[in-house]
Write a protein that holds these residues in place. Structure first.
Motif, PDB file in Angstrom:
ATOM      1  N   ASP B  72       7.080  -1.473   4.462  1.00  0.00           N
ATOM      2  CA  ASP B  72       6.875  -0.573   3.322  1.00  0.00           C
ATOM      3  C   ASP B  72       6.436  -1.360   2.086  1.00  0.00           C
ATOM      4  O   ASP B  72       5.558  -0.933   1.344  1.00  0.00           O
ATOM      5  N   LEU B  73       7.053  -2.509   1.909  1.00  0.00           N
ATOM      6  CA  LEU B  73       6.730  -3.349   0.763  1.00  0.00           C
ATOM      7  C   LEU B  73       5.250  -3.738   0.799  1.00  0.00           C
ATOM      8  O   LEU B  73       4.531  -3.642  -0.188  1.00  0.00           O
ATOM      9  N   ILE B  74       4.796  -4.182   1.978  1.00  0.00           N
ATOM     10  CA  ILE B  74       3.397  -4.612   2.114  1.00  0.00           C
ATOM     11  C   ILE B  74       2.465  -3.403   1.924  1.00  0.00           C
ATOM     12  O   ILE B  74       1.462  -3.493   1.211  1.00  0.00           O
ATOM     13  N   LEU B  76       2.918  -0.703   0.286  1.00  0.00           N
ATOM     14  CA  LEU B  76       2.882  -0.317  -1.118  1.00  0.00           C
ATOM     15  C   LEU B  76       2.066  -1.333  -1.931  1.00  0.00           C
ATOM     16  O   LEU B  76       1.275  -0.965  -2.793  1.00  0.00           O
ATOM     17  N   SER B  77       2.269  -2.602  -1.600  1.00  0.00           N
ATOM     18  CA  SER B  77       1.583  -3.651  -2.339  1.00  0.00           C
ATOM     19  C   SER B  77       0.070  -3.551  -2.161  1.00  0.00           C
ATOM     20  O   SER B  77      -0.681  -3.698  -3.107  1.00  0.00           O
ATOM     21  N   ASN B  80      -1.079   0.212  -3.443  1.00  0.00           N
ATOM     22  CA  ASN B  80      -0.693   0.528  -4.817  1.00  0.00           C
ATOM     23  C   ASN B  80      -0.432   2.033  -4.979  1.00  0.00           C
ATOM     24  O   ASN B  80      -0.607   2.567  -6.061  1.00  0.00           O
ATOM     25  N   ASP B  81      -0.081   2.692  -3.907  1.00  0.00           N
ATOM     26  CA  ASP B  81       0.107   4.138  -3.955  1.00  0.00           C
ATOM     27  C   ASP B  81       1.451   4.476  -3.310  1.00  0.00           C
ATOM     28  O   ASP B  81       1.628   4.309  -2.100  1.00  0.00           O
ATOM     29  N   ILE B  82       2.384   4.968  -4.117  1.00  0.00           N
ATOM     30  CA  ILE B  82       3.728   5.239  -3.622  1.00  0.00           C
ATOM     31  C   ILE B  82       3.729   6.305  -2.515  1.00  0.00           C
ATOM     32  O   ILE B  82       4.572   6.302  -1.628  1.00  0.00           O
ATOM     33  N   ASP B  83       2.708   7.166  -2.531  1.00  0.00           N
ATOM     34  CA  ASP B  83       2.669   8.234  -1.523  1.00  0.00           C
ATOM     35  C   ASP B  83       2.446   7.706  -0.104  1.00  0.00           C
ATOM     36  O   ASP B  83       2.664   8.433   0.864  1.00  0.00           O
ATOM     37  N   LEU B  85       4.293   5.954   1.298  1.00  0.00           N
ATOM     38  CA  LEU B  85       5.623   5.904   1.922  1.00  0.00           C
ATOM     39  C   LEU B  85       6.161   7.293   2.270  1.00  0.00           C
ATOM     40  O   LEU B  85       7.287   7.426   2.738  1.00  0.00           O
TER      41      LEU B  85
END
Lengths: 668, 152
Positions: B72-74, B76-77, B80-83, B85
């Protein structure tokens, strides 16, 4: 199998016809044959060998088997016979094996006349005498020749079983006696049938399928060749190890203090290095485990600041974790009523206000993600330093171990150099041989490793080819039928090997238990415990030492350990036969015939062996000298003895034609 | 919904030799190789789509909760979009993960398998990350990796 009777005629020391009837009693199952040195005790063991298998033990030789007295009484041109006849019962059937050799006297010498004759007869259910058609292979089916050493043996020489070199012998014995070789043979048969079918199926195949099948057949052949090669190399390795052991024994028992001390130090250095190498492996495992589990945390620490910033921004905006959830807003809209009590009808200001909340409302999974990710980033940052602290510690340990190994290896080389400079030729020669054997051992280990690797590859290829063959669109029904058979054979092969492994494991465990029981009856050191290891080594460990290391055994201890093994094998094999489990090939009831069972034993061991000897097998036949027939033997064995014989020197009848032996029954 | 993650056929044999070859393996399992490759891909921002998957895919339930957090971290990184997840985008997220792991494999095999995978190569590679963080806070990680590769 119970031996009922043995008749000897003119066999080496036994002049004319001599008969020994063995005890068949189930309680008093021991037959004792006493004789002084030179009276023909060991010759009696050879009589069993010749009768049952057609050869004799060194230093005896078949050409000289005609009794000296019988030979002396012959005239030139006349003939005489030597024979051994053994009557025994096996699975409720009585058999007689008779082996006969004729001799003719020429130029005052008895020489062999014609081939040895062998007859095996039995009485059928109607009471008629019948001849066995293939007498040469007959007894081999009851006790295979390669196993005879476990049933007919010299008590003073069996201590070798309790040595590391004995392990292959032990494993083989277990497999053979308990019928496991049948499972191995089945494996071979299955492979042969697979090869046949693979050839057969080709007739029905398309061109590309044929090449697939050719590939399969040739891989099967490769497998067989590599397996043969592997066996050969393993055998060579066992010989090299035997040599090394012999050299080490020679050096450690040498009368020069210097040689002896050097050899002892070398042994201890070699043991240290083996331990260090084990530690090296463990350290490597730990390093790999540490890297696999923890390096990733180290890598992410401080490297995903962008994510931290993004999450922080969301937090500041109140979006993560959110104060209000989408599900909650949806529920209000659905119920058409706000928590303050106002109606929420589409198109009204109230409805729009609540609906707008959805934009800033959060979702449970994102809130969860926020918590998880901030937690992950924080914990990675915390643990950052610990990764290399542990990693460097393991690396330092690795360097230390390697240094230790270097130092000890150098010392080993120094010892070897010193021994090679010895003024004694024999030491030089042995040391040179030891170096060469060590090289051979290393080379063979490497070769064996390579072959095993290749075999593993072939197995994988075979599996792949089998899959491809299964998938091949086979032209007709016949081919499909054969393909099905091939698949079944494949599965059978796997099942067979699983059964075999399971059987070996459970047999070893059961035998180990039995050996402990038998050994406990005989030993006078109750803190010593025999173990049949997973590698089929028979070793003695001590309860009063913690390291579970094998004890160094005296010859006598080696003898009782080996005796325990044989006794356990015989009794286990008997139980297996009775249990009916896999009864076609598992076990049987076997006698033990022992020359000098008390040879190297001290007083207490002798008494213990004597008191329990009858328990070792259904029938026990022992040959002892007067010196071995001590008070403690007589007292302890007496209740078990069913028959007893004494070997006596025959009368010469006034002519000095030589000595001979008569076997006379002694009343008990 | 995906229940396992694919590896590209291009690197399949490396996955086997690094994580599935008994005592010779340099990692406990193939999953550990995948995770390291993923992080390297994430650090270098190296995405490498692939058309052909190789070998058995790795079941998601083999990955630990910690591994799933790292994924999840990667994700998101790199997006750059929280969605990314959210449940709706889970399949997209796993495709991103597969492709970044594939990108990271390039770096990993270049560093530790030339000419053959050895523990010494792996050690050198790991040691190249052992930097004094206090003095090197602003160093660009992809430069470091490149330097590590050049040093091998």
């Amino acid at each position: 199998m119970i031996i009922k009777k043995m008749v000897l005629k003119n066999f080496f020391r036994y002049y004319n016809r001599q008969e020994i009837i063995f005890s068949n009693d189930t309680e008093k199952n021991v037959t004792v044959i006493k004789g002084e040195n030179g009276a023909g005790k060991t010759t009696l063991l050879s009589a069993f060998y010749w009768g049952l298998y057609g050869d004799v033990e060194e230093p005896l030789h078949i050409d000289n088997m005609l009794n000296y007295m019988a030979e002396a009484k012959m005239n030139n041109g006349s003939t005489e016979e030597v024979f051994v006849e053994i009557e025994f019962e096996d699975k409720d059937q009585v058999y007689t094996i008779g082996r006969r050799q004729r001799f003719i006297k020429r130029n005052n010498m008895g020489i062999r006349l014609g081939e040895t004759e062998l007859n095996v007869t039995y009485t059928d259910t109607n009471g008629n005498e019948k001849k066995v058609d293939y007498p040469e292979t007959f007894f081999n089916n009851i006790i295979p020749e390669k196993l005879r050493g476990f049933f007919f043996f010299d008590g003073e020489r069996i201590n070798r079983l309790a040595q590391i070199d004995g392990k292959d012998e032990i494993k083989k014995a277990i497999l053979d006696i308990l019928g496991l070789t049948n499972l191995e043979m089945m494996d071979k048969d299955l492979q042969d049938v697979r090869e046949e079918l693979a050839k057969e199926i080709k007739k029905y195949m398309k061109v590309d399928e044929i090449s697939l099948s050719d590939d399969y057949t040739s891989k099967l052949e490769d497998k067989k060749n590599f397996e043969d090669l592997l066996l050969k190399r393993k055998y060579e390795l066992s010989k090299v190890l035997e040599n090394l052991k012999e050299i080490d024994n020679f050096l450690v028992e040498h009368n020069s203090d210097n040689v002896r001390i050097n050899q002892k130090e070398r042994k201890s250095l070699e043991e240290d290095i083996a331990k260090l190498k084990k530690r090296q492996q463990d350290n490597k495992k730990e390093l790999i485990e540490h890297t696999s589990k923890n390096f990733k945390n180290y890598l992410i620490a401080g490297r995903f600041t962008k994510v931290s910033e993004l999450l922080e921004e969301k937090r500041k905006k109140g979006e993560l974790p959110s104060d209000i959830k989408i599900q909650f807003v949806n529920d209000l809209l659905e119920r058409k009523r706000c928590i303050c009590g106002r109606h929420l009808t589409k198109g009204t200001n109230e409805y729009e206000t609540v609906y707008e909340l959805k934009k800033i409302a959060g979702r449970t999974e994102l809130d969860d993600a926020y918590i998880r990710l901030t937690g992950l980033i924080q914990s990675a940052d915390h643990q950052k330093d610990s990764f290399f602290a542990q990693y460097n510690k393991l690396l330092r340990e690795e360097v230390n171990i390697a240094d230790d190994i270097d130092v000890k290896s150098k010392k080993l080389k120094d010892i070897s150099d010193e021994l090679q400079k010895s003024p004694e030729e024999k030491i030089k020669e042995y040391e040179e041989l030891r170096r060469k054997s060590n090289d051979d051992r290393d080379n063979l280990n490497r070769t064996i490793g390579k072959i095993e690797l290749q075999l593993g590859e072939i197995e994988k290829d075979l599996e792949k080819l089998q899959q491809k063959l299964k998938q091949a669109n086979l032209a007709n029904n016949q081919a499909q039928e054969i393909q099905k058979q091939l698949s079944v054979l494949e599965e059978l092969g796997q099942l067979n090997s699983e059964i075999r492994n399971l059987f070996i494991r459970s047999t070893r465990e059961n035998l180990d238990k039995k050996i402990k029981e038998v050994f406990a009856l005989i030993t006078r050191k109750d803190y010593r415990i025999p173990v049949l290891t997973e590698e089929f080594e028979l070793k003695i460990t001590s309860l009063i030492k913690e390291d579970n290391k094998a004890e160094v055994l005296s010859t006598g201890e080696g003898q009782i350990t080996s005796l325990s093994f044989i006794g356990s094998l015989v009794s286990y094999s008997r139980e297996k036969a009775k249990s009916g489990l896999l009864s076609d090939f598992a076990g049987g009831d076997f006698p033990i015939v022992m020359d000098s069972p008390f040879g190297n034993l001290d007083e207490i061991h002798t008494a213990n062996v004597a008191a329990n000897i009858g328990k070792l097998a259904s029938q026990v036949i022992i040959v002892v000298s007067g010196k071995q027939w001590r008070k403690e033997v007589e007292e302890n064995i007496f209740d078990q003895v069913g028959k007893m014989y004494q070997m006596v020197d025959g009368e010469f009848g006034g002519t000095s034609t030589g000595e001979y032996t008569l076997v006379k029954e002694v009343n008990i | 919904m995906k229940s396992s993650l694919n590896k590209s056929s291009e690197f399949e044999h490396y996955y086997q030799s690094l994580g599935n070859s008994g005592v010779e393996s340099l990692f406990l399992t193939m999953k550990d190789v995948f995770m390291l490759a993923l992080i390297l891909g994430g650090i270098e921002d190296k995405r490498k789509p692939f058309a052909k998957a190789g070998g058995e895919p790795i079941k998601l339930n083999i990955f630990s909760p910690e591994d799933r957090n790292i994924m999840d971290l990667i994700a998101l990184s790199v997006t750059n979009d929280i969605d990314i997840l959210t449940k709706e985008q889970e399949d997209t997220k796993f495709t991103v993960i597969e492709e970044y792991a594939n990108g990271g494999m390039d770096t990993l095999i270049n560093s530790i398998t030339k000419p053959v995978p050895t523990l010494d190569n792996l050690k050198k590679f790991i040691m190249s990350f052992n930097i004094d963080d206090e003095n090197n806070k602003k160093v660009d990680i992809s430069d470091l990796i490149n330097e590590a590769i050049n040093n091998i």
